[in-house]
Design a protein around this motif. Structure first.
Motif, PDB file in Angstrom:
ATOM      1  N   ASP A   1      -9.489   7.636  -0.497  1.00  0.00           N
ATOM      2  CA  ASP A   1      -9.258   8.068  -1.878  1.00  0.00           C
ATOM      3  C   ASP A   1     -10.541   8.622  -2.491  1.00  0.00           C
ATOM      4  O   ASP A   1     -10.510   9.602  -3.251  1.00  0.00           O
ATOM      5  CB  ASP A   1      -8.757   6.895  -2.728  1.00  0.00           C
ATOM      6  CG  ASP A   1      -7.379   6.410  -2.313  1.00  0.00           C
ATOM      7  OD1 ASP A   1      -6.679   7.153  -1.585  1.00  0.00           O
ATOM      8  OD2 ASP A   1      -6.996   5.291  -2.702  1.00  0.00           O
TER       9      ASP A   1
ATOM     10  N   VAL B   1       0.856  -1.180   0.000  1.00  0.00           N
ATOM     11  CA  VAL B   1       0.000   0.000   0.000  1.00  0.00           C
ATOM     12  C   VAL B   1       0.895   1.234   0.000  1.00  0.00           C
ATOM     13  O   VAL B   1       1.716   1.418   0.901  1.00  0.00           O
ATOM     14  CB  VAL B   1      -0.931   0.022   1.225  1.00  0.00           C
ATOM     15  CG1 VAL B   1      -1.790   1.273   1.230  1.00  0.00           C
ATOM     16  CG2 VAL B   1      -1.812  -1.225   1.234  1.00  0.00           C
TER      17      VAL B   1
ATOM     18  N   GLN C   1      -7.139   2.641  -3.544  1.00  0.00           N
ATOM     19  CA  GLN C   1      -6.522   1.769  -2.546  1.00  0.00           C
ATOM     20  C   GLN C   1      -7.323   1.695  -1.256  1.00  0.00           C
ATOM     21  O   GLN C   1      -7.348   0.665  -0.594  1.00  0.00           O
ATOM     22  CB  GLN C   1      -5.113   2.262  -2.208  1.00  0.00           C
ATOM     23  CG  GLN C   1      -4.116   2.206  -3.351  1.00  0.00           C
ATOM     24  CD  GLN C   1      -2.707   2.504  -2.842  1.00  0.00           C
ATOM     25  OE1 GLN C   1      -1.913   1.599  -2.629  1.00  0.00           O
ATOM     26  NE2 GLN C   1      -2.406   3.771  -2.628  1.00  0.00           N
ATOM     27  N   LYS C   2      -7.990   2.812  -0.905  1.00  0.00           N
ATOM     28  CA  LYS C   2      -8.640   2.900   0.402  1.00  0.00           C
ATOM     29  C   LYS C   2      -9.826   3.853   0.319  1.00  0.00           C
ATOM     30  O   LYS C   2      -9.915   4.671  -0.610  1.00  0.00           O
ATOM     31  CB  LYS C   2      -7.642   3.359   1.459  1.00  0.00           C
ATOM     32  CG  LYS C   2      -6.927   4.644   1.116  1.00  0.00           C
ATOM     33  CD  LYS C   2      -5.792   4.925   2.065  1.00  0.00           C
ATOM     34  CE  LYS C   2      -5.107   6.256   1.764  1.00  0.00           C
ATOM     35  NZ  LYS C   2      -4.510   6.301   0.407  1.00  0.00           N
TER      36      LYS C   2
ATOM     37  N   LYS D   1      -6.774  -2.963  -7.246  1.00  0.00           N
ATOM     38  CA  LYS D   1      -5.702  -3.123  -6.266  1.00  0.00           C
ATOM     39  C   LYS D   1      -6.161  -4.087  -5.167  1.00  0.00           C
ATOM     40  O   LYS D   1      -7.303  -3.994  -4.686  1.00  0.00           O
ATOM     41  CB  LYS D   1      -5.358  -1.774  -5.616  1.00  0.00           C
ATOM     42  CG  LYS D   1      -4.892  -0.695  -6.578  1.00  0.00           C
ATOM     43  CD  LYS D   1      -3.481  -0.945  -7.083  1.00  0.00           C
ATOM     44  CE  LYS D   1      -2.457  -0.706  -5.997  1.00  0.00           C
ATOM     45  NZ  LYS D   1      -1.079  -0.903  -6.501  1.00  0.00           N
TER      46      LYS D   1
ATOM     47  N   SER E   1      -5.443  -4.021  -2.090  1.00  0.00           N
ATOM     48  CA  SER E   1      -5.781  -3.267  -0.884  1.00  0.00           C
ATOM     49  C   SER E   1      -7.221  -2.769  -0.928  1.00  0.00           C
ATOM     50  O   SER E   1      -7.869  -2.625   0.119  1.00  0.00           O
ATOM     51  CB  SER E   1      -4.818  -2.086  -0.707  1.00  0.00           C
ATOM     52  OG  SER E   1      -4.775  -1.283  -1.877  1.00  0.00           O
ATOM     53  N   ALA E   2      -7.749  -2.499  -2.129  1.00  0.00           N
ATOM     54  CA  ALA E   2      -9.148  -2.077  -2.246  1.00  0.00           C
ATOM     55  C   ALA E   2     -10.089  -3.207  -1.851  1.00  0.00           C
ATOM     56  O   ALA E   2     -11.150  -2.973  -1.257  1.00  0.00           O
ATOM     57  CB  ALA E   2      -9.439  -1.603  -3.667  1.00  0.00           C
TER      58      ALA E   2
END
Length: 452
Positions: A179, A144, A175-176, A199, A201-202
């Motif tokens: 964002d 990340v 990613q999060k 991604k 992380s998403a």
């Protein structure tokens, strides 16, 4: 060509801001809006921002070839790189990466594992060898980065797109959840916000990301590089189901009919891939190079349209869709929408007419994937264009209604004008009362279309 594509089955056009100039996109935007006026039909326009694409710098002689087992080194700056100093001009990578993390170059054609770190270098062992050439993309699965999803280019492109009047903005490399908040702060209510899921992380925060988005794109290109190929189909199903549960449109994208870039017909596997997205319950399926730069753009759209129609008329479609239906939320608006879908099926309604000011009423009905078309009627031009992305919805722009009698008359007239119903047909009409107030799905009516 835009007209041919629309008549072949396109509902929303994507402007890919990874390519082309502002003048190029403005020209296409004007042409789509002119087509919209000519045909009297709402057409959606999606601005797809490039996002923070990570790339290697320039390599001496244009490229180097690395072999499995050898050690190479990345550095944060420089030109004319070689295997001992490959430029990677992204300081956030050097700040976040750890030994054991992987870097995947050129869509995973070259893969390396980090073995040692320093303040100004990353040393890595090559797992899969190949060529590393100038400006090739780099993916970092599992890492990340402290990186805004909006680069300086994206911010300029976004301001330009909002001034043009795009209907959707797709945010790349989310990613999060934060964002999306950053993007929403810039967009406000001038366009709807779409999160591209590409991604790993998403995926870890997907419920929050879906909640903060207006729609989601399953962007299988970069996602398929960053997670194992065998995991992509299952993740696609999870994402489609989660979006349906949350009443958010979901697009399945990337390489759907990829062979039609150069051939007039797809492979059987590609046809099956499109059908799978339909069986999963996706709201939309998207073409990329097939229609943007391929030799058979109209044929690709026609083929995708035929696959969709064939799949939705298959004898197993309804049982598969119903089996994956999420439970209704215990609220009056969701209960009314669910009742409308069930009632329409029982009485063999010609259509469900949804009067909607924000699009929410139509979306709640579409969540049930009813067996009849949804006529989504709104007085808001922006909403009518965004509804083009919604499953099963035929978007109609109409003047405001103010009384119950107007609602009935409008439903009968539009149902016939749009050729979904004929005299003596029944239609289920859903609205919120008071009219023109968002989020008040509370009224259900069966309408009989009178003979002249």
């Amino acid at each position: 060509m835009l007209k041919r594509l629309f008549l072949a089955g396109v509902d929303t056009f994507r402007l890919n801001f990874s390519h082309g100039t502002h003048d190029d996109h403005a020209k296409v935007h004007r042409a789509i809006r002119a087509l919209e006026t000519e045909l009297g039909r709402p057409i959606g326009i999606l601005q797809d921002l490039q996002g923070p694409k990570i790339r290697v710098g320039t390599i001496r002689d244009g490229k180097i070839t690395v072999a499995a087992g050898e050690t190479i080194r990345f550095v944060p700056s420089g030109t004319d790189g070689d295997r001992n100093a490959i430029p990677l001009p992204h300081p956030e990578i050097f700040a976040a990466i750890m030994p054991g993390d992987h870097l995947m170059i050129d869509d995973g054609r070259v893969r390396v594992a980090v073995t040692r770190l320093g303040d100004d270098f990353i040393e890595a062992k090559v797992i899969f060898g190949g060529a590393i050439s100038n400006r090739k993309g780099v993916n970092l699965p599992g890492t990340v980065l402290d990186l805004s999803p909006l680069t300086a280019k994206d911010r300029a492109d976004l301001a330009f797109g909002l001034d043009l009047g795009v209907d959707w903005v797709a945010l790349s490399f989310v990613q999060k959840p934060a964002d999306l908040l950053e993007a929403r702060g810039l967009i406000g209510d001038r366009a709807a916000l779409m999160a591209k899921i590409e991604k790993p992380s998403a995926l870890e925060r997907i419920d929050d990301i879906i909640r903060l988005s207006d729609a989601v794109m399953v962007a299988r290109g970069d996602l398929g590089v960053e997670i194992p190929h065998e995991d992509v189909p299952g993740r696609q199903k999870e994402l489609v189901r989660a979006c349906r549960l949350a009443v958010k449109p979901v697009i399945v994208a990337t390489q759907m009919l990829d062979s039609m870039v150069a051939a007039p017909t797809p492979t059987r596997a590609e046809a099956s891939d499109v059908a799978t997205a339909i069986y999963d319950g996706a709201d939309a399926v998207m073409l990329s190079a097939e229609s943007a730069s391929g030799s058979y753009p109209v044929e690709a759209v026609e083929m995708m349209d035929r696959i969709i129609r064939s799949t939705e008329h298959h004898k197993l479609y309804r049982s598969i869709i119903d089996a994956s239906a999420p439970d209704e939320e215990k609220t009056a608006p969701h209960a009314v929408a669910a009742a409308a879908a069930g009632l329409a099926d029982v009485i063999q309604s010609a259509a469900i007419v949804a009067f909607t000011s924000s699009g929410t009423t139509a979306a709640r009905i579409a969540r049930k994937r009813p067996a009849v078309p949804i006529l989504a009627i709104t007085a808001n031009e922006a909403v009518s264009r965004r509804l083009c992305l919604l499953w099963g919805a035929h978007s109609v722009l109409s003047e405001d209604i103010h009384t119950y009698e107007e609602m009935v008359d409008h439903a009968c007239a539009i149902g016939q004008t749009e050729e979904f119903a004929r005299p003596d047909d029944l239609m289920v009409v859903v609205a919120g009362i008071p009219f023109a107030q968002a989020g008040t799905t509370n009224n259900l009516r069966v309408v009989h279309i009178p003979r002249d």
